[in-house]
Scaffold this active site. Structure first.
Site, mmCIF file in Angstrom:
data_model
loop_
_atom_site.group_PDB
_atom_site.id
_atom_site.type_symbol
_atom_site.label_atom_id
_atom_site.label_comp_id
_atom_site.label_asym_id
_atom_site.label_seq_id
_atom_site.Cartn_x
_atom_site.Cartn_y
_atom_site.Cartn_z
ATOM 1 N N THR A 12 0.865 -1.181 0.000
ATOM 2 C CA THR A 12 0.000 0.000 0.000
ATOM 3 C C THR A 12 0.898 1.228 0.000
ATOM 4 O O THR A 12 1.519 1.539 1.017
ATOM 5 C CB THR A 12 -0.910 -0.006 1.247
ATOM 6 N N LYS B 60 -7.499 1.052 -3.056
ATOM 7 C CA LYS B 60 -7.019 0.437 -1.801
ATOM 8 C C LYS B 60 -7.084 1.444 -0.649
ATOM 9 O O LYS B 60 -7.516 1.117 0.462
ATOM 10 C CB LYS B 60 -5.586 -0.064 -2.016
ATOM 11 N N LYS C 180 -0.217 5.051 8.431
ATOM 12 C CA LYS C 180 0.372 5.353 7.119
ATOM 13 C C LYS C 180 -0.720 5.415 6.047
ATOM 14 O O LYS C 180 -0.782 6.337 5.229
ATOM 15 C CB LYS C 180 1.390 4.245 6.784
#
Ligand code: NAP
Length: 290
Positions: free
Chosen positions: A92, A168, A237
């Site tokens: 990711t 995502k 994150k």
């Protein structure tokens, strides 16, 4: 296929095990070399440098974040990669870095596919990941056998790799919102003497079924945040990446700003390596009960 694999963390190690089971030849590299040992015993070939993995039919990277990926997959590594190689990045990362990598690969005659995944390490171990693939159809066709070995379904969302990353990030933003809501609900219930476990039995059998509410809710009910399947540090994150992607298109995400602060609070209290469900502890502490 003869492939390289870079990054043997919680996710990567489980994915490599399934690639080996499916009969692929896998050259593995990891910053901490000890993590290659168990996979070497299962048939993987440990290589000493990222360049040793960046060759063959394709290479998959599954590193922690933008900084790790850029540190390992730098322009020098790309310049020495064999023309025509397909690089599949399944981590990711930011939309901005995906755009940069797509351009750099194309300039060097390499193919770049973004294929971030939905599913935690348990789903990776069971080869049940949901794969969101963005990139040229011919490049995705070439690596589809690898996706079949590690995932339950591949969703092809178009030729622009970075659009897979946006999808995502949007999904993880929703995940974070659900876990934050579970934590706050648990704090509310706790204040009135209602057990989170009883609440979950009711809502998961009714309007909120599925792995997110049952899985993360169960961990919050047990006040259990280890072992960390998805670390709070990585969740933070992802929320930051969603905010950056939103910022780039002047799109306010007010809920994401709250999630960023909750996850930052978890990290500030030393819980960054604990599971994402530790948002339950954050909510309990705010209510004076942790
Ligand atoms: P992890 O267990 O923390 O593993 C991170 C990997 O990145 C390790 O191989 C680590 O190497 C490597 N790494 C970190 N910094 C590095 C650096 N500066 N240079 C070289 N290597 C570095 O993370 P994970 O859970 O496997 O997650 C990997 C990716 O998948 C992340 O982007 C994450 O957001 C995404 N993801 C995770 C989940 C999940 O539930 N865990 C689900 C979907 C997607 P060392 O072994 O040397 O530390």
């Amino acid at each position: 296929m003869d492939i390289g694999f870079i990054g043997l963390g919680e996710m990567g190690a489980a994915m490599v095990a399934n690639l080996l089971k499916a009969g692929h030849t896998v050259r593995v590299w990891n910053r901490t070399p000890e993590k290659t040992e168990a996979l070497a015993a299962a048939g993987a070939h440990a290589v000493a440098t990222p360049a040793g993995a960046f060759t063959g039919d394709a290479v998959i990277s599954m590193l922690a974040d933008d900084a790790a990926l850029r540190e390992v997959v730098d322009t020098a590594l790309l310049a020495h990669a064999p023309r025509g190689l397909v690089h599949v990045n399944m981590a990711t990362i930011s939309v901005a870095l995906a755009e940069t990598l797509a351009r750099e690969h194309a300039e060097l005659g390499l193919h770049y596919v973004a294929a971030p995944v939905l599913g935690r390490p348990d789903a990776a171990a069971a080869a049940k990941l949901t794969i969101i693939a963005g990139g040229a159809a011919e490049a995705i066709d070439r690596v589809q056998p690898l996706f079949d070995a590690i995932g339950q379904k591949t969703w092809r969302i178009g030729a622009l790799p970075q659009q897979a990353n946006v999808m995502k990030l949007a999904a993880n933003f929703m995940l974070a919102a659900a876990v934050e809501a579970l934590g706050e609900a648990a704090a509310l219930l706790g204040g009135h003497g209602v057990a989170m476990r009883d609440f979950l039995d009711v809502v998961t059998a009714g309007p909120f079924p599925g792995p997110v509410y049952a899985g993360y809710g169960g961990m919050i009910a047990e006040d259990r945040y280890e072992p960390a399947l998805f670390k709070a540090r990585l969740g933070l994150k992802d929320v930051r990446l969603a905010l950056a992607a939103a910022d780039a298109v002047a799109t306010p995400l007010p809920v994401a700003s709250v999630l960023r602060d909750s996850l930052l609070e978890a990290v500030a209290h030393g819980d960054g390596e604990r599971d994402f469900a530790v948002l339950g502890k954050v909510a309990a502490r705010r209510a004076g009960r942790a």
